[in-house]
Design a protein around this motif. Structure first.
Motif, PDB file in Angstrom:
ATOM      1  N   GLN A 211      20.635   1.636 -24.856  1.00  0.00           N
ATOM      2  CA  GLN A 211      21.437   1.351 -25.924  1.00  0.00           C
ATOM      3  C   GLN A 211      21.635   2.406 -26.888  1.00  0.00           C
ATOM      4  O   GLN A 211      22.814   2.940 -27.346  1.00  0.00           O
ATOM      5  CB  GLN A 211      21.349   0.034 -26.610  1.00  0.00           C
ATOM      6  CG  GLN A 211      22.248  -0.421 -27.582  1.00  0.00           C
ATOM      7  CD  GLN A 211      21.802  -1.469 -28.500  1.00  0.00           C
ATOM      8  OE1 GLN A 211      20.732  -2.110 -28.263  1.00  0.00           O
ATOM      9  NE2 GLN A 211      22.454  -1.791 -29.645  1.00  0.00           N
TER      10      GLN A 211
ATOM     11  N   TRP B  46      15.872   1.086 -31.344  1.00  0.00           N
ATOM     12  CA  TRP B  46      16.984   0.255 -30.521  1.00  0.00           C
ATOM     13  C   TRP B  46      16.231   0.493 -29.034  1.00  0.00           C
ATOM     14  O   TRP B  46      15.441   1.455 -28.863  1.00  0.00           O
ATOM     15  CB  TRP B  46      18.421   1.040 -30.436  1.00  0.00           C
ATOM     16  CG  TRP B  46      19.012   0.609 -31.683  1.00  0.00           C
ATOM     17  CD1 TRP B  46      18.792  -0.187 -32.505  1.00  0.00           C
ATOM     18  CD2 TRP B  46      20.504   0.961 -31.602  1.00  0.00           C
ATOM     19  NE1 TRP B  46      19.713  -0.310 -33.579  1.00  0.00           N
ATOM     20  CE2 TRP B  46      21.057   0.480 -32.879  1.00  0.00           C
ATOM     21  CE3 TRP B  46      21.154   1.654 -31.066  1.00  0.00           C
ATOM     22  CZ2 TRP B  46      22.151   0.609 -33.508  1.00  0.00           C
ATOM     23  CZ3 TRP B  46      22.586   2.037 -31.414  1.00  0.00           C
ATOM     24  CH2 TRP B  46      23.029   1.342 -32.633  1.00  0.00           C
ATOM     25  N   PRO B  47      16.615  -0.117 -28.043  1.00  0.00           N
ATOM     26  CA  PRO B  47      16.280  -0.058 -26.478  1.00  0.00           C
ATOM     27  C   PRO B  47      16.694   1.274 -26.156  1.00  0.00           C
ATOM     28  O   PRO B  47      17.850   1.676 -26.604  1.00  0.00           O
ATOM     29  CB  PRO B  47      16.891  -1.245 -26.031  1.00  0.00           C
ATOM     30  CG  PRO B  47      17.492  -2.181 -27.021  1.00  0.00           C
ATOM     31  CD  PRO B  47      17.702  -1.501 -28.262  1.00  0.00           C
TER      32      PRO B  47
END
Ligand code: SF4
Ligand code: SF4
Ligand code: SF4
Length: 786
Positions: free
Chosen positions: A670, A666-667
């Motif tokens: 986030q 995930w980024p």
């Protein structure tokens, strides 16, 4: 050496009623002394200082009343000298001189007095011996002197010493005063009724003191031994008590025939002395064995209400007892904190009523080095008990030297602290060096998983050499703080530890600390600084007990560990007057975790520093190997707030196991937001469930619910160990091959080592938890059935 002492002591008539265990304890108090020929062991006319038992050699006893021709008696082994003077407090009535080189066992007057206080039966035996000698030979003392000895001996009982003269609130004091006026106005004997420990003896002494004064004879006899001890002489008791009080404890325990005889004597000599009988009312036992004829001899009756039914008296009693103790010991009266008073009020006193309160306060008075008595100095309830078979490692000289005498541990601590700071400095200033990177990998890959894996087996063994603690100790020695730890920290330490643990774990994951030496060094420095700050502010290791997140984790893990440090409560309660395990002795400080050994019955707050092993003067402390997890089903007292910590430990397993892997996918923002939310929400939920299961937190007693929550600790730990296993360096490259024979040869299945280890840990956690839950439930079922 001790066995030899025991052999000699067991042959002394005074000690004949003592058990083998008591003789062993007694032997530790006596010391060997050697005297050359011609030396005076005892000098006539000197104040008594010691009691002697001649073991080897011979002596002459000289009685030189008028400094004329001495009366000489020669005595050999097993002769005793000086006991009479110790009992009466009078100077030695004779001199004793060695006729050859002699060996004696001796004990000082103070130590002997302590023994007499702890073991009144010895006292009784000495008096009986004396009485027998007197009756048979009638040589040493006249009849009057015999009475004097008896009186002075009896006066030395606990009454004067233990009488605090406080009854409680105004209402209770008025009741006692009213009864006293009644007895003054209408003469008649008094029967005092009450549960064990309610203060029947104090009442008797109070009435006696007020009616006749302290100097009048106060003769105490025990109904349970009345028939054997006074069989031929009980009418003489009235002569001895003439002008004062004859106090018969447990009067209904006297045989019915003797009760009838006693009733006749009381009726025949109504004004000779006041007779006070005491009778124990036991809960749920209504039958009394007091004969109506004897009961009729008591005109006045007074029943003392159990302390749990008059709790309003507790604050007044506590204050009065502490004031008297302070007076006696020339100290300032300590202040009871409101939390400590609250704790005193919340206890049920089923064990011993007022006596229990007195014992708790006396102990807390001597344990408190400052003028405040807080929660940490109040030890309630039964002492720990020896459960199951254990092996005391201190029996082996290797461990004894290591933990008790040698300098190995202090040096190990110093070395660990130096290495620790070198590693921190390396991570801060030279993180690029390959040696530093290797050590850094080991810290996260070996040390941290090892803590989780080893603590359930070896307890808080990390704390034994913890560098944070060594530095803290060093700094604390300079500042020597005295202020007490605020009660709010003591009361809510489980919340502080849970919160700090959550924060440290969260920071570690969110900053990806496992790959960042600088952050790791900073975290360690922050923890060390916090520990230093707390240790500069508060005495002992308040950081370890009430704040340290790592300590909370290893403490919880060590509840069921293989190792424990425990004392023998029988020795502690019967022999100890100095409480060195708590207070400290010489250079070795008292327990840094504020533990008083006879009351220590779980591993949670024992950081295995072994100070108590070094400090205890009676060899009462054992370091035991025991069956794992058994402590959980035998728990009696525990910091119930740790159910919150266990709930949190459980609940964060899911977010750390499932969200952390998403870090790489995930980024960052986030992932961080989602992980943080999942992590803290799970923790709050788990903590609340733990709190709900463990409530009410009012006492430290471990209920079945509490035990069941603690029973899940192995499972929670298994979850954390499973999480840690994957960080062990090189483990991902390892596979385990399982071969089995088939028709066509061998077939091999390969399993990743991580998976195999995780499987083993999971199965062990589940099995231990299931076993503990079942045993807790079975024990509870049995208890209910009984
Ligand atoms: S409680 Fe914390 S600071 Fe104290 S010895 Fe254990 S790990 Fe070290
Ligand atoms: S452990 Fe030792 S010092 Fe502590 S109370 Fe027991 S006998 Fe006394
Ligand atoms: S002094 Fe004894 S009871 Fe206290 S922490 Fe150290 S080992 Fe444990």
């Amino acid at each position: 050496m001790n066995m030899e002492k025991e052999h000699y002591l067991a042959n002394i008539a005074f000690f004949s009623e003592l058990s083998a265990q008591e003789i062993t304890e007694l032997a530790r108090e006596f010391r060997w002394e050697a005297y050359p020929e011609g030396v005076l062991l005892i000098k006539q006319g000197q104040r008594p200082s010691s009691f002697y038992l001649l073991c080897e050699g011979s002596v002459e006893v000289l009685k030189d009343e008028h400094f004329g021709s001495p009366k000489v008696l020669v005595a050999g082994p097993e002769a005793v000298f000086g006991e009479l003077s110790l009992v009466t407090g009078k100077p030695y009535a004779y001199s004793v001189r060695c006729l050859e080189n002699s060996h004696v066992l001796s004990i000082s007057a103070d130590d002997f007095a302590q023994i007499l206080l702890r073991k009144p039966q010895i006292y009784q035996s000495i008096i009986e011996e004396l009485a027998e000698d007197l009756i048979e030979a009638n040589q040493m003392l006249s009849e009057n002197k015999y009475k004097e000895v008896l009186r002075s001996a009896i006066k030395q009982t606990q009454y004067q010493d233990k009488f605090y003269g406080i009854w409680g609130s105004v209402r209770t004091t008025k009741e006692v005063e009213r009864k006293l006026s009644e007895i003054r106005e209408q003469s008649g004997n008094l029967l005092v009724l009450g549960e064990r420990g309610t203060g029947r003896q104090m009442m008797a002494w109070y009435v006696h003191q007020n009616l006749f004064g302290e100097a009048a004879p106060f003769v105490v006899v025990d109904g349970r031994r009345f028939d054997q001890q006074w069989e031929k002489m009980y009418d003489k008791l009235f002569d001895v008590a003439a002008g004062g009080t004859l106090f018969i404890q447990e009067i209904d325990d006297i045989s019915p025939q003797t009760q009838l005889a006693l009733a006749q004597i009381i009726k025949a000599r109504p004004l000779k002395c006041l007779v006070i009988g005491s009778l124990q009312i036991q809960q749920r036992v209504t039958e009394q064995k007091l004969q109506p004829e004897l009961k009729a001899c008591f005109y006045h009756h007074y029943t003392i209400t159990p302390l749990r039914d008059r709790k309003r008296d507790i604050p007044v009693l506590a204050q009065g007892i502490l004031e008297k103790l302070a007076q006696k010991n020339h100290r300032k009266t300590p202040i009871l904190t409101s939390e400590a008073t609250q704790l005193l009020l919340s206890h049920h006193y089923r064990q011993g009523n007022v006596t229990e309160l007195i014992q708790v306060l006396e102990r807390s008075f001597f344990l408190a080095s400052e003028n405040t008595i807080g929660l940490e100095q109040i030890f309630f309830g039964p002492t720990s008990e020896q459960v199951g078979h254990k092996i005391n490692l201190l029996r082996w000289p290797f461990f004894e030297n290591l933990l008790k005498k040698g300098t190995f541990l202090p040096w190990l601590r110093r070395i660990s602290a130096v290495l620790f700071f070198l590693v921190i400095a390396g991570m801060l200033f030279s993180p690029h060096l390959s040696i530093i990177m290797k050590i850094f990998t080991l810290v996260w890959g070996i040390w941290w998983p090892a803590l989780a894996i080893l603590s359930p087996f070896l307890g808080r063994v990390w704390c034994t050499i913890c560098p944070f603690s060594t530095v803290m100790n060093y700094v604390q020695n300079k500042f020597n703080p005295h202020r007490s730890v605020p009660e709010v920290f003591i009361k809510y330490d489980y919340l502080i530890i849970s919160t700090l643990f959550l924060l440290v774990f969260w920071v570690e994951i969110i900053t990806d600390m496992r790959s960042n030496p600088l952050y790791t060094a900073l975290l360690l420095i922050v923890i060390q600084l916090a520990a230093i700050l707390i240790s500069v502010l508060y005495p002992r290791h308040a950081w370890c007990r009430h704040f340290c997140p790592l300590g909370g984790f290893v403490g919880t893990a060590s509840i069921g560990s293989l190792i424990e440090v425990r004392s023998d409560p029988a020795v502690c309660l019967n022999k100890c007057t100095t409480f060195d395990c708590y207070v400290g002795k010489g250079n070795v400080k008292g327990c840094p975790m504020s533990q008083h050994l006879p009351y220590l019955d779980n591993n949670l707050d024992c950081k295995l520093c072994f100070n108590c092993v070094r400090n205890c003067p009676h060899d009462s402390v054992h370091v035991n190997l025991r069956f794992p997890a058994r402590e959980v089903w035998h728990l009696k007292r525990v910091n119930q707030g740790y159910t919150v910590f266990i709930g949190i430990l459980f609940s964060i397993i899911l977010p750390i196991s499932y969200y952390e892997p998403l870090q790489k996918i995930w980024p960052a923002t986030q992932w961080k937001v989602s992980f943080t939310l999942a992590y803290f929400l799970s923790a709050i939920l788990g903590g609340m469930i733990g709190w709900w299961l463990g409530k009410t937190f009012k006492t430290k007693a471990a209920s079945t619910r509490i035990k069941l929550v603690f029973a899940f600790t192995p499972l929670a730990l298994a979850g954390h160990i499973i999480y840690q296993i994957k960080f062990i360096p090189g483990i991902k490259a390892l596979t385990l091959g399982l071969s089995h024979q088939t028709l066509g040869g061998f077939s091999t299945t390969y399993i990743p080592a991580t998976l195999a280890l995780q499987g083993v840990v999971a199965i062990t956690g589940i099995a231990l938890t299931a076993l503990t839950v079942i045993i807790v439930l079975v024990k509870q079922h049995k208890r209910l059935k009984n």
